[in-house]
Design a protein around this motif. Structure first.
Motif, PDB file in Angstrom:
ATOM      1  N   LEU A  39       0.825  -1.208   0.000  1.00 45.81           N
ATOM      2  CA  LEU A  39       0.000   0.000   0.000  1.00 45.81           C
ATOM      3  C   LEU A  39       0.859   1.258   0.000  1.00 45.81           C
ATOM      4  CD1 LEU A  39      -2.781  -1.147   2.466  1.00 45.81           C
ATOM      5  CD2 LEU A  39      -2.976  -0.860  -0.004  1.00 45.81           C
ATOM      6  N   ARG A  40       1.969   1.243   0.761  1.00 48.98           N
ATOM      7  CA  ARG A  40       2.854   2.407   0.756  1.00 48.98           C
ATOM      8  C   ARG A  40       3.502   2.610  -0.610  1.00 48.98           C
ATOM      9  NH1 ARG A  40       3.305   1.039   6.233  1.00 48.98           N
ATOM     10  NH2 ARG A  40       5.011  -0.434   6.013  1.00 48.98           N
ATOM     11  N   ALA A  41       3.850   1.514  -1.281  1.00 39.62           N
ATOM     12  CA  ALA A  41       4.422   1.626  -2.631  1.00 39.62           C
ATOM     13  C   ALA A  41       3.384   2.190  -3.597  1.00 39.62           C
ATOM     14  CB  ALA A  41       4.911   0.264  -3.108  1.00 39.62           C
ATOM     15  N   ARG A  42       2.126   1.772  -3.445  1.00 40.42           N
ATOM     16  CA  ARG A  42       1.071   2.311  -4.300  1.00 40.42           C
ATOM     17  C   ARG A  42       0.837   3.792  -4.030  1.00 40.42           C
ATOM     18  NH1 ARG A  42      -3.703  -1.944  -3.856  1.00 40.42           N
ATOM     19  NH2 ARG A  42      -4.719  -0.491  -5.254  1.00 40.42           N
ATOM     20  N   LEU A  43       0.966   4.207  -2.768  1.00 40.11           N
ATOM     21  CA  LEU A  43       0.851   5.638  -2.435  1.00 40.11           C
ATOM     22  C   LEU A  43       1.994   6.431  -3.067  1.00 40.11           C
ATOM     23  CD1 LEU A  43      -0.272   5.481   1.285  1.00 40.11           C
ATOM     24  CD2 LEU A  43      -1.496   6.631  -0.566  1.00 40.11           C
ATOM     25  N   ALA A  44       3.196   5.876  -3.032  1.00 46.72           N
ATOM     26  CA  ALA A  44       4.340   6.554  -3.645  1.00 46.72           C
ATOM     27  C   ALA A  44       4.135   6.689  -5.157  1.00 46.72           C
ATOM     28  CB  ALA A  44       5.626   5.787  -3.351  1.00 46.72           C
ATOM     29  N   ALA A  45       3.647   5.634  -5.795  1.00 43.16           N
ATOM     30  CA  ALA A  45       3.383   5.687  -7.234  1.00 43.16           C
ATOM     31  C   ALA A  45       2.285   6.701  -7.542  1.00 43.16           C
ATOM     32  CB  ALA A  45       2.991   4.307  -7.747  1.00 43.16           C
ATOM     33  N   LEU A  46       1.308   6.789  -6.648  1.00 46.63           N
ATOM     34  CA  LEU A  46       0.227   7.761  -6.824  1.00 46.63           C
ATOM     35  C   LEU A  46       0.774   9.180  -6.751  1.00 46.63           C
ATOM     36  CD1 LEU A  46      -2.873   7.980  -7.142  1.00 46.63           C
ATOM     37  CD2 LEU A  46      -2.996   8.109  -4.654  1.00 46.63           C
ATOM     38  N   ASN A  47       1.684   9.423  -5.816  1.00 53.37           N
ATOM     39  CA  ASN A  47       2.318  10.743  -5.704  1.00 53.37           C
ATOM     40  C   ASN A  47       3.099  11.082  -6.973  1.00 53.37           C
ATOM     41  OD1 ASN A  47       1.626  11.941  -3.201  1.00 53.37           O
ATOM     42  ND2 ASN A  47       2.823  10.366  -2.171  1.00 53.37           N
ATOM     43  N   GLU A  48       3.832  10.101  -7.490  1.00 51.00           N
ATOM     44  CA  GLU A  48       4.585  10.328  -8.719  1.00 51.00           C
ATOM     45  C   GLU A  48       3.656  10.646  -9.888  1.00 51.00           C
ATOM     46  OE1 GLU A  48       7.240   7.084  -9.471  1.00 51.00           O
ATOM     47  OE2 GLU A  48       8.161   7.255  -7.494  1.00 51.00           O
ATOM     48  N   ALA A  49       2.520   9.963  -9.953  1.00 48.50           N
ATOM     49  CA  ALA A  49       1.559  10.220 -11.026  1.00 48.50           C
ATOM     50  C   ALA A  49       1.000  11.636 -10.916  1.00 48.50           C
ATOM     51  CB  ALA A  49       0.427   9.198 -10.979  1.00 48.50           C
ATOM     52  N   LEU A  50       0.773  12.091  -9.695  1.00 52.42           N
ATOM     53  CA  LEU A  50       0.280  13.457  -9.509  1.00 52.42           C
ATOM     54  C   LEU A  50       1.343  14.473  -9.911  1.00 52.42           C
ATOM     55  CD1 LEU A  50      -1.968  15.343  -8.473  1.00 52.42           C
ATOM     56  CD2 LEU A  50      -0.838  15.266  -6.244  1.00 52.42           C
ATOM     57  N   GLU A  51       2.589  14.234  -9.472  1.00 48.73           N
ATOM     58  CA  GLU A  51       3.675  15.159  -9.798  1.00 48.73           C
ATOM     59  C   GLU A  51       3.943  15.240 -11.295  1.00 48.73           C
ATOM     60  OE1 GLU A  51       6.969  13.907  -7.414  1.00 48.73           O
ATOM     61  OE2 GLU A  51       6.065  14.655  -5.566  1.00 48.73           O
ATOM     62  N   SER A  52       3.767  14.110 -11.998  1.00 48.79           N
ATOM     63  CA  SER A  52       3.987  14.108 -13.442  1.00 48.79           C
ATOM     64  C   SER A  52       2.734  14.530 -14.213  1.00 48.79           C
ATOM     65  CB  SER A  52       4.433  12.717 -13.906  1.00 48.79           C
ATOM     66  OG  SER A  52       3.368  11.790 -13.768  1.00 48.79           O
ATOM     67  N   GLU A  53       1.696  14.892 -13.462  1.00 47.02           N
ATOM     68  CA  GLU A  53       0.422  15.334 -14.019  1.00 47.02           C
ATOM     69  C   GLU A  53      -0.265  14.267 -14.863  1.00 47.02           C
ATOM     70  OE1 GLU A  53       1.086  19.080 -15.912  1.00 47.02           O
ATOM     71  OE2 GLU A  53       1.609  20.072 -14.041  1.00 47.02           O
ATOM     72  N   ALA A  54       0.008  12.992 -14.538  1.00 48.27           N
ATOM     73  CA  ALA A  54      -0.682  11.891 -15.206  1.00 48.27           C
ATOM     74  C   ALA A  54      -2.112  11.761 -14.686  1.00 48.27           C
ATOM     75  CB  ALA A  54       0.077  10.582 -15.001  1.00 48.27           C
TER      76      ALA A  54
END
Length: 86
Positions: A39-54
């Motif tokens: 779940l923490r890895a999925r949260l990190a990936a979610l943050n990256e998606a937000l930062e990359s504006e995906a």
């Protein structure tokens, strides 16, 4: 279970075995997907998606809330520590 019912239900034994195995596989998959580290890895990936504006902020908030709820239920350290929001 009586002898007669065992004889009558014997042809269904393989089906019951397959159902039992499928239920165990499902339980293990659900447990693995709700493991705090996953779940923490999925949260990190979610943050990256937000930062990359995906993804947009609304989708981020919705998914973040869902993941944090799962994390809290799984017994992991819940809360928003380490999760950056815009």
């Amino acid at each position: 279970m009586g002898v007669l019912s065992q004889v009558v239900l014997f042809p269904l034994a393989p089906v019951r075995g397959v159902v039992w195995v499928a239920e165990r596989v499902r339980d293990m998959a659900e447990e693995e997907m709700c493991h705090p580290s996953v779940l923490r890895a999925r949260l990190a990936a979610l943050n990256e998606a937000l930062e990359s504006e995906a993804i947009g902020p609304e989708e981020f908030d919705r998914e973040e809330d869902r993941l944090l709820d799962l994390l809290e239920r799984s017994g992991g350290r819940g809360g928003r520590a380490g999760v950056r929001t815009p």
